[in-house]
Design a protein around this motif. Structure first.
Motif, PDB file in Angstrom:
ATOM      1  N   ALA A  90     -12.126  22.682  20.080  1.00 22.45           N
ATOM      2  CA  ALA A  90     -11.014  23.001  20.549  1.00 22.45           C
ATOM      3  C   ALA A  90     -10.644  23.210  21.657  1.00 22.45           C
ATOM      4  O   ALA A  90      -9.519  23.015  22.538  1.00 22.45           O
ATOM      5  CB  ALA A  90     -10.103  23.728  19.310  1.00 22.45           C
ATOM      6  N   PHE A  91     -11.531  24.080  22.285  1.00 23.54           N
ATOM      7  CA  PHE A  91     -11.265  24.759  23.572  1.00 23.54           C
ATOM      8  C   PHE A  91     -12.504  24.900  24.423  1.00 23.54           C
ATOM      9  O   PHE A  91     -13.724  24.469  23.966  1.00 23.54           O
ATOM     10  CB  PHE A  91     -11.030  26.283  23.345  1.00 23.54           C
ATOM     11  CG  PHE A  91      -9.978  26.690  22.427  1.00 23.54           C
ATOM     12  CD1 PHE A  91      -8.673  26.796  22.982  1.00 23.54           C
ATOM     13  CD2 PHE A  91     -10.250  27.074  20.911  1.00 23.54           C
ATOM     14  CE1 PHE A  91      -7.365  27.063  22.313  1.00 23.54           C
ATOM     15  CE2 PHE A  91      -8.944  27.344  20.240  1.00 23.54           C
ATOM     16  CZ  PHE A  91      -7.693  27.318  20.848  1.00 23.54           C
ATOM     17  N   GLY A  92     -12.443  25.051  25.757  1.00 25.21           N
ATOM     18  CA  GLY A  92     -13.440  25.331  26.387  1.00 25.21           C
ATOM     19  C   GLY A  92     -13.680  26.954  26.438  1.00 25.21           C
ATOM     20  O   GLY A  92     -13.611  27.807  25.646  1.00 25.21           O
ATOM     21  N   ASN A 144     -16.055  24.084  29.879  1.00 20.10           N
ATOM     22  CA  ASN A 144     -14.691  24.290  31.136  1.00 20.10           C
ATOM     23  C   ASN A 144     -14.148  25.560  31.088  1.00 20.10           C
ATOM     24  O   ASN A 144     -13.916  25.929  29.909  1.00 20.10           O
ATOM     25  CB  ASN A 144     -13.932  22.914  31.025  1.00 20.10           C
ATOM     26  CG  ASN A 144     -12.965  22.947  30.191  1.00 20.10           C
ATOM     27  OD1 ASN A 144     -11.889  23.484  30.358  1.00 20.10           O
ATOM     28  ND2 ASN A 144     -13.352  22.488  28.906  1.00 20.10           N
ATOM     29  N   ILE A 145     -13.487  25.715  32.295  1.00 16.39           N
ATOM     30  CA  ILE A 145     -12.746  27.144  32.093  1.00 16.39           C
ATOM     31  C   ILE A 145     -11.263  26.665  32.961  1.00 16.39           C
ATOM     32  O   ILE A 145     -10.670  27.775  33.343  1.00 16.39           O
ATOM     33  CB  ILE A 145     -13.329  28.109  32.894  1.00 16.39           C
ATOM     34  CG1 ILE A 145     -13.850  27.858  34.160  1.00 16.39           C
ATOM     35  CG2 ILE A 145     -14.619  28.724  32.123  1.00 16.39           C
ATOM     36  CD1 ILE A 145     -14.333  29.087  34.871  1.00 16.39           C
ATOM     37  N   ALA A 146     -11.043  25.408  32.715  1.00 17.18           N
ATOM     38  CA  ALA A 146      -9.542  24.918  33.318  1.00 17.18           C
ATOM     39  C   ALA A 146      -8.538  24.610  32.088  1.00 17.18           C
ATOM     40  O   ALA A 146      -7.700  24.028  32.473  1.00 17.18           O
ATOM     41  CB  ALA A 146      -9.904  23.838  34.132  1.00 17.18           C
ATOM     42  N   GLY A 147      -8.978  24.868  30.995  1.00 18.03           N
ATOM     43  CA  GLY A 147      -8.046  24.474  29.702  1.00 18.03           C
ATOM     44  C   GLY A 147      -8.077  22.995  29.844  1.00 18.03           C
ATOM     45  O   GLY A 147      -6.873  22.183  29.581  1.00 18.03           O
ATOM     46  N   THR A 519      -5.468  22.195  32.425  1.00 21.18           N
ATOM     47  CA  THR A 519      -3.752  22.823  32.297  1.00 21.18           C
ATOM     48  C   THR A 519      -3.789  24.119  33.137  1.00 21.18           C
ATOM     49  O   THR A 519      -2.627  24.513  33.417  1.00 21.18           O
ATOM     50  CB  THR A 519      -3.473  23.258  30.860  1.00 21.18           C
ATOM     51  OG1 THR A 519      -4.548  23.961  30.339  1.00 21.18           O
ATOM     52  CG2 THR A 519      -3.366  21.719  29.912  1.00 21.18           C
ATOM     53  N   GLU A 520      -4.890  24.817  33.471  1.00 23.10           N
ATOM     54  CA  GLU A 520      -4.861  26.156  33.983  1.00 23.10           C
ATOM     55  C   GLU A 520      -4.325  26.140  35.371  1.00 23.10           C
ATOM     56  O   GLU A 520      -3.507  27.069  35.867  1.00 23.10           O
ATOM     57  CB  GLU A 520      -6.287  26.607  33.916  1.00 23.10           C
ATOM     58  CG  GLU A 520      -6.323  28.008  34.344  1.00 23.10           C
ATOM     59  CD  GLU A 520      -5.630  29.115  33.219  1.00 23.10           C
ATOM     60  OE1 GLU A 520      -6.136  28.942  32.064  1.00 23.10           O
ATOM     61  OE2 GLU A 520      -4.823  29.692  33.624  1.00 23.10           O
ATOM     62  N   ASN A 551      -6.577  12.150  26.281  1.00 19.10           N
ATOM     63  CA  ASN A 551      -6.673  13.880  26.731  1.00 19.10           C
ATOM     64  C   ASN A 551      -5.303  14.050  27.368  1.00 19.10           C
ATOM     65  O   ASN A 551      -5.390  14.424  28.681  1.00 19.10           O
ATOM     66  CB  ASN A 551      -7.857  14.030  27.630  1.00 19.10           C
ATOM     67  CG  ASN A 551      -8.258  15.577  27.624  1.00 19.10           C
ATOM     68  OD1 ASN A 551      -7.578  16.321  26.710  1.00 19.10           O
ATOM     69  ND2 ASN A 551      -9.195  16.084  28.371  1.00 19.10           N
ATOM     70  N   PRO A 552      -4.200  13.684  26.851  1.00 15.90           N
ATOM     71  CA  PRO A 552      -2.844  13.832  27.677  1.00 15.90           C
ATOM     72  C   PRO A 552      -2.483  15.363  27.977  1.00 15.90           C
ATOM     73  O   PRO A 552      -3.230  16.165  27.218  1.00 15.90           O
ATOM     74  CB  PRO A 552      -2.004  13.211  26.532  1.00 15.90           C
ATOM     75  CG  PRO A 552      -2.529  13.501  25.023  1.00 15.90           C
ATOM     76  CD  PRO A 552      -3.943  13.210  25.548  1.00 15.90           C
ATOM     77  N   GLY A 553      -2.004  15.477  28.918  1.00 15.23           N
ATOM     78  CA  GLY A 553      -1.324  17.011  29.373  1.00 15.23           C
ATOM     79  C   GLY A 553      -2.257  17.429  30.253  1.00 15.23           C
ATOM     80  O   GLY A 553      -2.050  18.509  30.872  1.00 15.23           O
ATOM     81  N   LYS A 554      -3.624  16.902  30.720  1.00 12.54           N
ATOM     82  CA  LYS A 554      -4.585  17.511  31.661  1.00 12.54           C
ATOM     83  C   LYS A 554      -4.128  17.065  32.931  1.00 12.54           C
ATOM     84  O   LYS A 554      -3.858  15.692  33.330  1.00 12.54           O
ATOM     85  CB  LYS A 554      -5.941  17.249  31.317  1.00 12.54           C
ATOM     86  CG  LYS A 554      -6.274  17.437  29.842  1.00 12.54           C
ATOM     87  CD  LYS A 554      -5.865  18.770  29.484  1.00 12.54           C
ATOM     88  CE  LYS A 554      -5.878  18.981  28.031  1.00 12.54           C
ATOM     89  NZ  LYS A 554      -5.696  18.072  26.950  1.00 12.54           N
TER      90      LYS A 554
END
Ligand code: FAD
Length: 556
Positions: A90-92, A144-147, A519-520, A551-554
């Motif tokens: 779910a997350f990075g 990744n660390i950018a959401g 997203t970040e 991958n919508p929203g990125k």
């Protein structure tokens, strides 16, 4: 065919593998240092994450039809809907991700995780996802660390995470051209081992090397610590194959081309929005005869940065140029182990020499320069750099600290979880800027971060290093930490993170040198590439993926 059990995942709540953690037991200076700079007691009882069973995991919304279509394409075993798999995908690993996951704030996690074995199966997954009007999110290492991985929290369609972990092979090496075809799911150690067995290296070593993949590197425009020699992933990647809604995009592995706007460049940094990268052809190099990282001290940051600039303008071609500001240097000293590495080279004799030279030890900056190639090449580079270092008031301190840095580099990521267990929020933001803007940008970012600490009423710490030098500029990498106050830690983090990102924009930097947009950072994209630039990127995404299934929203 690779087994699903061979696919490695990180801890659901933090960095790396279970059983490995950061410890300060053998680093006696760290606890007093942390107490002094952010008022956190490392010896106080820690608060580890809750048990997985206590997480409130939302139920999977996978329909029977999509389940059947995916199982038909891959086999039941490779279509997984366990809570653990869904949470892990779910997350990075951004601070925001870690804080939220520990608070059981999961929102819209994938309904299913699929593990295809090859490109044909990825095409079948793509077809099934589009037929069901579902969402497809490619997953490499999840570092990744950018959401870049999380589905939008209001996503009502089914969400499928596509784990590339079974595609982990070096397919072929063109030894004449120094090009290797590698499957996109290969993690750093996988691909370097396979290349190394035949005497080659790709030379891409991000700090996240152990848990990030070739496809993820390409999709986020990653940069490794030896980029001064080998280039960033954008330079290393010569061609790729990408499964898209309309077919499979393939570019040719030519050294350069003038066939219109670069499709290769469009895929670089696309974060899964333009399809699933299944393989790439990358530049590889013969393993160097010699590799050495030398430590240097400079009397202050200004002179150290000027030396890095002079090295980049000189005939010297080191593989690493890195200098820490005085605060990061102090942090490095604080993490030294008893009677090892730093303690040895920071001997009382050396301190006496530096004091005699009039150095203020609080302002001193530690630098690492890496060299690789033939023994003769390395010796010549070291000589060239030595002169430049001396001209900027610096001195060499030998191989000891460099060797230590080399050993520690992949362990450092564990420290963030250790601090989080003790109520401290720590994260990073990085940018690049031209040499002429670098120092003003540094000053602006440090000042803004310190103001944000004041606004929150917390005692905070900000430190920085320069790494990845180019002809026209370099990357500045900021780390900040503070003790979380009362209330929402994510809101406090946002104050500091926004301050540093806004400083990058106001002081002529880019929103990220190598961590991508996700997203970040997306709210700074128009400032960075202008509104028409954003429109152009949106247009490409819409043309390739009109249904916003990928991958919508990125990014936008
Ligand atoms: P993931 O996190 O799995 O995915 C990232 C994005 O890429 C997502 O949008 C995903 O959908 C997409 N994606 C992944 N695989 C594919 C594919 N095959 N096809 C299409 N899209 C895909 N980065 C650096 O560049 N240099 C560093 O030194 C560095 N150090 C780090 C240190 C730490 C402690 C941490 C937490 C992160 C660090 N990062 C660094 C950031 C991170 O490792 C990179 O962004 C990395 O490139 C992500 O790769 P991944 O395989 O983990 O991708």
């Amino acid at each position: 065919m690779p087994d699903i059990k061979t696919v490695q995942h990180m801890k659901w709540w933090g960095w790396g593998v279970d059983g490995v953690a950061f410890s300060h037991d053998d680093k006696p200076s760290l606890a007093p240092f942390v107490q002094k700079v952010i008022d956190v007691d490392l010896n106080a009882p820690a608060e580890p994450p809750m048990a997985f069973e206590d997480l409130a995991v939302p139920a999977s919304q996978l329909s029977e039809d999509l389940q059947k279509a995916l199982s038909g394409a891959l086999g039941d075993e490779y279509v997984v809907s366990t809570d653990l798999d869904r949470v892990v995908h779910a997350f990075g690993k951004s601070l925001r991700d870690l804080v939220r996951i520990r608070a059981s704030d999961l929102r819209r996690i994938p309904d299913v995780v699929v593990y295809p074995a090859d490109e044909a199966q990825i095409v079948a997954v793509m077809d099934a996802v589009l037929a069901a009007d579902a969402v497809l999110i490619p997953f490499g290492g999840g570092s990744n660390i950018a959401g870049s991985l999380e589905a939008p929290s209001d996503e009502t369609r089914q969400v499928v995470s596509l784990d590339l972990g079974r595609l982990n092979k070096v397919l072929s090496i063109d030894e004449e051209s120094g090009l290797a075809r590698i499957q996109a799911g290969a993690l750093g150690p996988d691909l370097e081992k396979q290349l190394g067995e035949r005497g080659w290296t790709m030379g891409h070593f991000p700090d996240s090397f152990t848990h990030s993949s070739l496809g993820g590197w390409i999709a986020t425009r990653s940069s490794g610590m030896q980029s001064d020699k080998f280039g960033d992933i954008a330079d290393i990647t010569r061609a790729m194959r990408v499964v898209q809604p309309g077919g499979t995009l393939a570019t040719r592995a030519v050294p350069v081309t003038s066939s219109g706007p670069s499709v290769r460049e469009m895929i670089l940094g696309s974060e899964g929005r333009l399809g699933v990268i299944t393989e790439a052809t990358v530049q590889v190099h013969r393993k160097p005869e010699k590799r050495v990282v030398i430590g240097y001290f400079f009397p202050d940051w200004k002179r150290g940065v000027a030396a890095m600039q002079a090295i980049s303008a000189s005939d010297a071609t080191p593989s690493i140029t890195r200098i820490s500001d005085s605060r990061e240097t102090q942090f490095s000293f604080a993490t030294r182990k008893v009677s090892k590495g730093f303690s040895k080279f920071m001997s009382s004799a050396l301190i006496a020499v530096l004091k005699r030279r009039g150095w203020d030890l609080e302002q001193m900056c530690l630098s690492f320069i890496g060299y690789e190639g033939s023994a003769e090449h390395v010796a010549r580079q070291r000589k060239l750099v030595k002169k430049i270092v001396a001209a900027h008031g610096g001195i060499g301190v030998g191989e000891g600290p460099g060797a230590l840095y080399d050993q520690k580099k992949f362990d450092t990521p564990y420290i963030r979880d250790f601090l989080l267990d003790r109520g401290a929020l720590a994260d990073v933001s990085e940018t690049s800027a031209s040499w002429s803007h670098l120092m003003p940008l540094y000053d602006t970012a440090v000042e803004r971060v310190q103001k944000s600490f004041a606004q929150l009423g917390v005692k905070g710490w900000v430190m920085c290093h320069l790494s990845h030098s180019y002809h026209s500029g370099a990357c500045l990498y900021f780390t900040f930490a503070f003790k979380a106050g009362e209330g929402d830690p994510v809101a406090q983090y946002d104050v500091v993170k926004s301050a540093v990102q806004q400083a990058f924009m106001d002081a002529n930097g880019t929103l990220s040198h190598h961590h991508a947009v996700g997203t970040e950072h997306s709210r700074w994209l128009a400032d960075d590439i202008s509104e028409p630039g954003v429109q152009m990127v949106s247009g490409i995404f819409t043309a390739v993926d009109p249904g916003r299934n990928l991958n919508p929203g990125k990014i936008v």
